[in-house]
Design a protein around this motif. Structure first.
Motif, PDB file in Angstrom:
ATOM      1  N   THR A 129     -10.745 -11.328 -42.878  1.00 26.89           N
ATOM      2  CA  THR A 129     -11.622 -10.845 -41.807  1.00 26.89           C
ATOM      3  C   THR A 129     -10.808 -10.341 -40.627  1.00 26.89           C
ATOM      4  O   THR A 129     -11.143  -9.326 -40.002  1.00 26.89           O
ATOM      5  CB  THR A 129     -12.575 -11.966 -41.351  1.00 26.89           C
ATOM      6  OG1 THR A 129     -13.326 -12.424 -42.475  1.00 26.89           O
ATOM      7  CG2 THR A 129     -13.536 -11.465 -40.287  1.00 26.89           C
ATOM      8  N   ALA A 130      -9.719 -11.052 -40.316  1.00 29.93           N
ATOM      9  CA  ALA A 130      -8.860 -10.610 -39.219  1.00 29.93           C
ATOM     10  C   ALA A 130      -8.237  -9.247 -39.513  1.00 29.93           C
ATOM     11  O   ALA A 130      -8.029  -8.435 -38.612  1.00 29.93           O
ATOM     12  CB  ALA A 130      -7.762 -11.647 -38.964  1.00 29.93           C
ATOM     13  N   LYS A 131      -7.948  -9.014 -40.792  1.00 32.54           N
ATOM     14  CA  LYS A 131      -7.298  -7.760 -41.173  1.00 32.54           C
ATOM     15  C   LYS A 131      -8.284  -6.611 -41.306  1.00 32.54           C
ATOM     16  O   LYS A 131      -8.006  -5.485 -40.882  1.00 32.54           O
ATOM     17  CB  LYS A 131      -6.576  -7.957 -42.513  1.00 32.54           C
ATOM     18  CG  LYS A 131      -5.803  -6.740 -43.013  1.00 32.54           C
ATOM     19  CD  LYS A 131      -4.628  -6.425 -42.115  1.00 32.54           C
ATOM     20  CE  LYS A 131      -3.766  -5.315 -42.694  1.00 32.54           C
ATOM     21  NZ  LYS A 131      -2.610  -5.002 -41.827  1.00 32.54           N
ATOM     22  N   ALA A 132      -9.459  -6.869 -41.910  1.00 34.94           N
ATOM     23  CA  ALA A 132     -10.350  -5.766 -42.252  1.00 34.94           C
ATOM     24  C   ALA A 132     -11.815  -6.021 -41.900  1.00 34.94           C
ATOM     25  O   ALA A 132     -12.674  -5.226 -42.267  1.00 34.94           O
ATOM     26  CB  ALA A 132     -10.233  -5.451 -43.746  1.00 34.94           C
ATOM     27  N   GLY A 133     -12.104  -7.107 -41.209  1.00 33.38           N
ATOM     28  CA  GLY A 133     -13.490  -7.455 -40.933  1.00 33.38           C
ATOM     29  C   GLY A 133     -14.238  -6.420 -40.132  1.00 33.38           C
ATOM     30  O   GLY A 133     -15.440  -6.229 -40.324  1.00 33.38           O
TER      31      GLY A 133
END
Length: 245
Positions: free
Chosen positions: A60-64
């Motif tokens: 989520t931090a990368k692509a959320g």
């Protein structure tokens, strides 16, 4: 736990997080690694659930942000996943997991078959989405995830691809978000009432976060059809492993 064992669990967590994001079968790596680190089966199960929250956090931090274009729908399904995860954790803490374990291979095999047949199923559906079935099924899959967990990512991926017109990249991110929410709610219950090994959970979680972080860029480079078929075959493999295990 020794420093060497801690480091080995971190490494196992990374591969569990990466494989779990891509295929949805992180527990095939993380659970045996925790057993090898000396945890009892029950402790390994609840510790694994706590640690695997980090996969969803990393993804989520990368692509959320890429799947937050419909925040109302995302919140609805996240809420359903939370309710399901809470119910599954309650069942695990109050009943025997052996009862449910008997049908788990069949559930995973059914989800894997749905992935293989996804283009045909979408064709039969006329490209329609299922706004009523999707949230309900999300809660049911999360219930399973909070109770047992193995292969829940495969189930979420199959559910999203069959019930919506999402691409496999977006479906993979959504799968990780929903799995992470279900695991988080279950983890809260396990933290209070279950035998969590916190040092092992920290080690596994650190690696799993990194694996979840690197998962979305990897999936973006994979051919969608090849990935869908590959995940389905991994799911069949997991179902067979659990059936004879």
């Amino acid at each position: 736990m020794t420093v060497l064992t801690f480091c080995l669990v971190v490494v196992a967590g990374f591969f569990a997080g990466l494989v779990g994001y891509v295929t949805g079968i992180a527990s095939l790596i993380s659970y045996p690694a925790l057993l090898a680190a000396g945890l009892s089966p029950v402790s390994a199960n609840v510790t694994n659930t706590v640690a695997m929250v980090a996969v969803g956090v990393g993804a989520t931090a990368k692509a959320g942000a890429a799947v937050n274009d419909d925040s109302r729908s995302l919140l609805l399904h996240a809420g359903c996943a939370a309710l399901g995860g809470l119910g599954g954790a309650a069942l695990l803490l109050t009943t025997s997991a052996e009862v449910f374990a008997a049908v788990v291979p069949f559930l995973i095999a059914a989800a894997s078959a749905s992935l293989l047949l996804q283009p045909k199923l979408r064709e039969l559906a006329g490209g329609r989405s299922f706004p009523r079935l999707y949230p309900l099924a999300t809660a049911v899959v999360a219930l399973y995830g909070g109770y047992f967990g193995a292969g829940v990512g495969v189930m979420f991926l199959a559910l999203i691809l069959v019930c919506t017109s999402e691409t496999i990249w977006r479906a993979s991110v959504l799968k990780s978000v929903l799995t992470g929410v279900a695991n988080l709610v279950a983890a809260v219950g396990f933290a209070v009432f279950g035998p969590v090994h916190w040092v092992a959970a920290l080690a596994m979680g650190l690696g799993a976060f990194a694996g979840g972080w690197y998962g979305p860029p990897l999936v973006a480079r994979l051919p969608p059809t090849a990935m869908r078929v590959g995940v389905a075959l991994c799911g069949f493999g997991l179902a067979g492993y659990l059936a004879i295990g």
